[in-house]
Structures are given as structure tokens and as C-alpha cells.
Design a protein around this motif. Structure first.
Motif, PDB file in Angstrom:
ATOM      1  N   LYS A   1      10.920   4.586  10.929  1.00  0.00           N
ATOM      2  CA  LYS A   1       9.853   3.583  10.897  1.00  0.00           C
ATOM      3  C   LYS A   1       9.805   2.834   9.571  1.00  0.00           C
ATOM      4  CE  LYS A   1       7.065   6.071  14.213  1.00  0.00           C
ATOM      5  NZ  LYS A   1       5.754   6.655  14.487  1.00  0.00           N
ATOM      6  N   LEU A   2      10.164   1.572   9.628  1.00  0.00           N
ATOM      7  CA  LEU A   2      10.195   0.737   8.433  1.00  0.00           C
ATOM      8  C   LEU A   2       8.829   0.681   7.756  1.00  0.00           C
ATOM      9  CD1 LEU A   2      11.567  -1.203   6.482  1.00  0.00           C
ATOM     10  CD2 LEU A   2      11.037  -3.054   8.090  1.00  0.00           C
ATOM     11  N   GLU A   3       7.763   0.532   8.524  1.00  0.00           N
ATOM     12  CA  GLU A   3       6.419   0.451   7.930  1.00  0.00           C
ATOM     13  C   GLU A   3       6.089   1.706   7.139  1.00  0.00           C
ATOM     14  OE1 GLU A   3       3.051  -0.964  10.076  1.00  0.00           O
ATOM     15  OE2 GLU A   3       4.252  -2.444  11.157  1.00  0.00           O
ATOM     16  N   LYS A   4       6.460   2.875   7.659  1.00  0.00           N
ATOM     17  CA  LYS A   4       6.215   4.135   6.941  1.00  0.00           C
ATOM     18  C   LYS A   4       7.037   4.192   5.663  1.00  0.00           C
ATOM     19  CE  LYS A   4       3.309   6.356   9.548  1.00  0.00           C
ATOM     20  NZ  LYS A   4       2.010   6.773   9.071  1.00  0.00           N
ATOM     21  N   ARG A   5       8.304   3.740   5.736  1.00  0.00           N
ATOM     22  CA  ARG A   5       9.140   3.729   4.532  1.00  0.00           C
ATOM     23  C   ARG A   5       8.525   2.845   3.461  1.00  0.00           C
ATOM     24  NH1 ARG A   5      13.649   3.305   7.992  1.00  0.00           N
ATOM     25  NH2 ARG A   5      14.022   1.148   7.411  1.00  0.00           N
ATOM     26  N   LEU A   6       8.056   1.669   3.860  1.00  0.00           N
ATOM     27  CA  LEU A   6       7.446   0.752   2.895  1.00  0.00           C
ATOM     28  C   LEU A   6       6.190   1.358   2.281  1.00  0.00           C
ATOM     29  CD1 LEU A   6       7.911  -2.617   4.804  1.00  0.00           C
ATOM     30  CD2 LEU A   6       9.215  -1.778   2.839  1.00  0.00           C
ATOM     31  N   GLU A   7       5.394   2.035   3.109  1.00  0.00           N
ATOM     32  CA  GLU A   7       4.167   2.699   2.638  1.00  0.00           C
ATOM     33  C   GLU A   7       4.507   3.776   1.601  1.00  0.00           C
ATOM     34  OE1 GLU A   7       1.304   5.107   5.266  1.00  0.00           O
ATOM     35  OE2 GLU A   7       1.407   3.117   6.214  1.00  0.00           O
ATOM     36  N   VAL A   8       5.479   4.624   1.937  1.00  0.00           N
ATOM     37  CA  VAL A   8       5.883   5.711   1.043  1.00  0.00           C
ATOM     38  C   VAL A   8       6.433   5.142  -0.258  1.00  0.00           C
ATOM     39  CG1 VAL A   8       7.604   7.548   0.720  1.00  0.00           C
ATOM     40  CG2 VAL A   8       6.263   7.444   2.834  1.00  0.00           C
ATOM     41  N   GLU A   9       7.260   4.132  -0.177  1.00  0.00           N
ATOM     42  CA  GLU A   9       7.854   3.557  -1.386  1.00  0.00           C
ATOM     43  C   GLU A   9       6.800   2.878  -2.257  1.00  0.00           C
ATOM     44  OE1 GLU A   9      10.771   4.439  -2.439  1.00  0.00           O
ATOM     45  OE2 GLU A   9      11.023   5.525  -0.565  1.00  0.00           O
ATOM     46  N   LYS A  10       5.792   2.272  -1.653  1.00  0.00           N
ATOM     47  CA  LYS A  10       4.701   1.685  -2.431  1.00  0.00           C
ATOM     48  C   LYS A  10       3.927   2.786  -3.153  1.00  0.00           C
ATOM     49  CE  LYS A  10       0.666  -1.331  -2.321  1.00  0.00           C
ATOM     50  NZ  LYS A  10       0.267  -0.826  -3.603  1.00  0.00           N
ATOM     51  N   GLU A  11       3.652   3.900  -2.454  1.00  0.00           N
ATOM     52  CA  GLU A  11       2.970   5.033  -3.081  1.00  0.00           C
ATOM     53  C   GLU A  11       3.793   5.572  -4.255  1.00  0.00           C
ATOM     54  OE1 GLU A  11       2.337   7.998  -0.082  1.00  0.00           O
ATOM     55  OE2 GLU A  11       0.915   6.741   1.028  1.00  0.00           O
ATOM     56  N   ARG A  12       5.104   5.681  -4.062  1.00  0.00           N
ATOM     57  CA  ARG A  12       5.970   6.176  -5.134  1.00  0.00           C
ATOM     58  C   ARG A  12       5.951   5.235  -6.333  1.00  0.00           C
ATOM     59  NH1 ARG A  12      11.239   8.124  -1.617  1.00  0.00           N
ATOM     60  NH2 ARG A  12      10.404  10.152  -1.038  1.00  0.00           N
ATOM     61  N   GLU A  13       6.021   3.948  -6.074  1.00  0.00           N
ATOM     62  CA  GLU A  13       5.993   2.962  -7.158  1.00  0.00           C
ATOM     63  C   GLU A  13       4.665   3.020  -7.910  1.00  0.00           C
ATOM     64  OE1 GLU A  13       7.284  -0.074  -9.684  1.00  0.00           O
ATOM     65  OE2 GLU A  13       8.433   1.117  -8.247  1.00  0.00           O
ATOM     66  N   ASP A  14       3.546   3.106  -7.172  1.00  0.00           N
ATOM     67  CA  ASP A  14       2.226   3.204  -7.807  1.00  0.00           C
ATOM     68  C   ASP A  14       2.129   4.464  -8.664  1.00  0.00           C
ATOM     69  OD1 ASP A  14       1.537   0.858  -6.516  1.00  0.00           O
ATOM     70  OD2 ASP A  14       0.298   1.844  -4.992  1.00  0.00           O
ATOM     71  N   SER A  15       2.635   5.586  -8.142  1.00  0.00           N
ATOM     72  CA  SER A  15       2.608   6.840  -8.880  1.00  0.00           C
ATOM     73  C   SER A  15       3.455   6.744 -10.151  1.00  0.00           C
ATOM     74  CB  SER A  15       3.132   7.973  -7.994  1.00  0.00           C
ATOM     75  OG  SER A  15       3.209   9.165  -8.708  1.00  0.00           O
ATOM     76  N   TYR A  16       4.612   6.134 -10.044  1.00  0.00           N
ATOM     77  CA  TYR A  16       5.492   5.959 -11.198  1.00  0.00           C
ATOM     78  C   TYR A  16       4.801   5.116 -12.274  1.00  0.00           C
ATOM     79  CZ  TYR A  16       9.258   4.196 -14.117  1.00  0.00           C
ATOM     80  OH  TYR A  16      10.027   3.845 -15.189  1.00  0.00           O
ATOM     81  N   ARG A  17       4.203   4.019 -11.864  1.00  0.00           N
ATOM     82  CA  ARG A  17       3.531   3.150 -12.831  1.00  0.00           C
ATOM     83  C   ARG A  17       2.362   3.865 -13.507  1.00  0.00           C
ATOM     84  NH1 ARG A  17       3.904  -3.028 -10.653  1.00  0.00           N
ATOM     85  NH2 ARG A  17       6.124  -2.921 -10.241  1.00  0.00           N
TER      86      ARG A  17
END
Length: 76
Positions: free
Chosen positions: A45-61
Motif C-alpha cells: 500500500k503506497l499510502e501506508k508507505r508514504l505515511e510511515v516515511e513521513k513519520e520517520r522523517e518527522d522523527s529524524y528531524r
């Protein structure tokens, strides 16, 4: 959209979503703990991948801001 290829082998259904992720059981457990989904769903699911990657990016920042603040306080 990529077409999924599904084959049946010895009682298991194997689906190829086209992105070909390899992962360990520890990675699967961590994905469930951190994001509430498994790699199979993440892969499909592309939408789930995008959601997870956004969470990862936010956590990294956020972690980079914390590190910068700690370094700033240490070097006073």
C-alpha cells in the motif's frame, strides 16, 4: 500501477508487489511496534508507505533538533 503476481507454493501464497523488500523477523516486529503495520502491508500500500516515511522523517528531524539543543547547552 504495477500488477501483483501471486503464486501458490507448498500451501503459501507469495505475492510480488514489485518493490521486493527483504526483512528479518526483528524488522517485522519493530515495524509493528513503531507503525502498527507489517512489511507486507507496507510493501502493498503506497499510502501506508508514504505515511510511515513521513513519520520517520518527522522523527529524524525531531531527534536532530534535540541533538542540536544538547550540543548547544554543552558548549556554553
Amino acid at each position: 500501477m504495477l500488477e501483483n503476481i501471486t503464486t501458490r507454493k507448498e500451501g503459501f501464497i507469495i505475492t510480488d508487489s514489485g518493490i521486493g523488500l527483504n526483512y528479518t523477523s526483528e524488522m517485522e516486529k519493530a515495524m509493528h511496534q513503531n507503525h502498527g503495520i507489517g512489511y507486507a502491508e507496507y510493501e502493498r500500500k503506497l499510502e501506508k508507505r508514504l505515511e510511515v516515511e513521513k513519520e520517520r522523517e518527522d522523527s529524524y528531524r525531531k531527534s536532530r533538533r534535540v541533538v542540536a539543543e544538547v550540543e548547544r547547552q554543552v558548549h556554553r
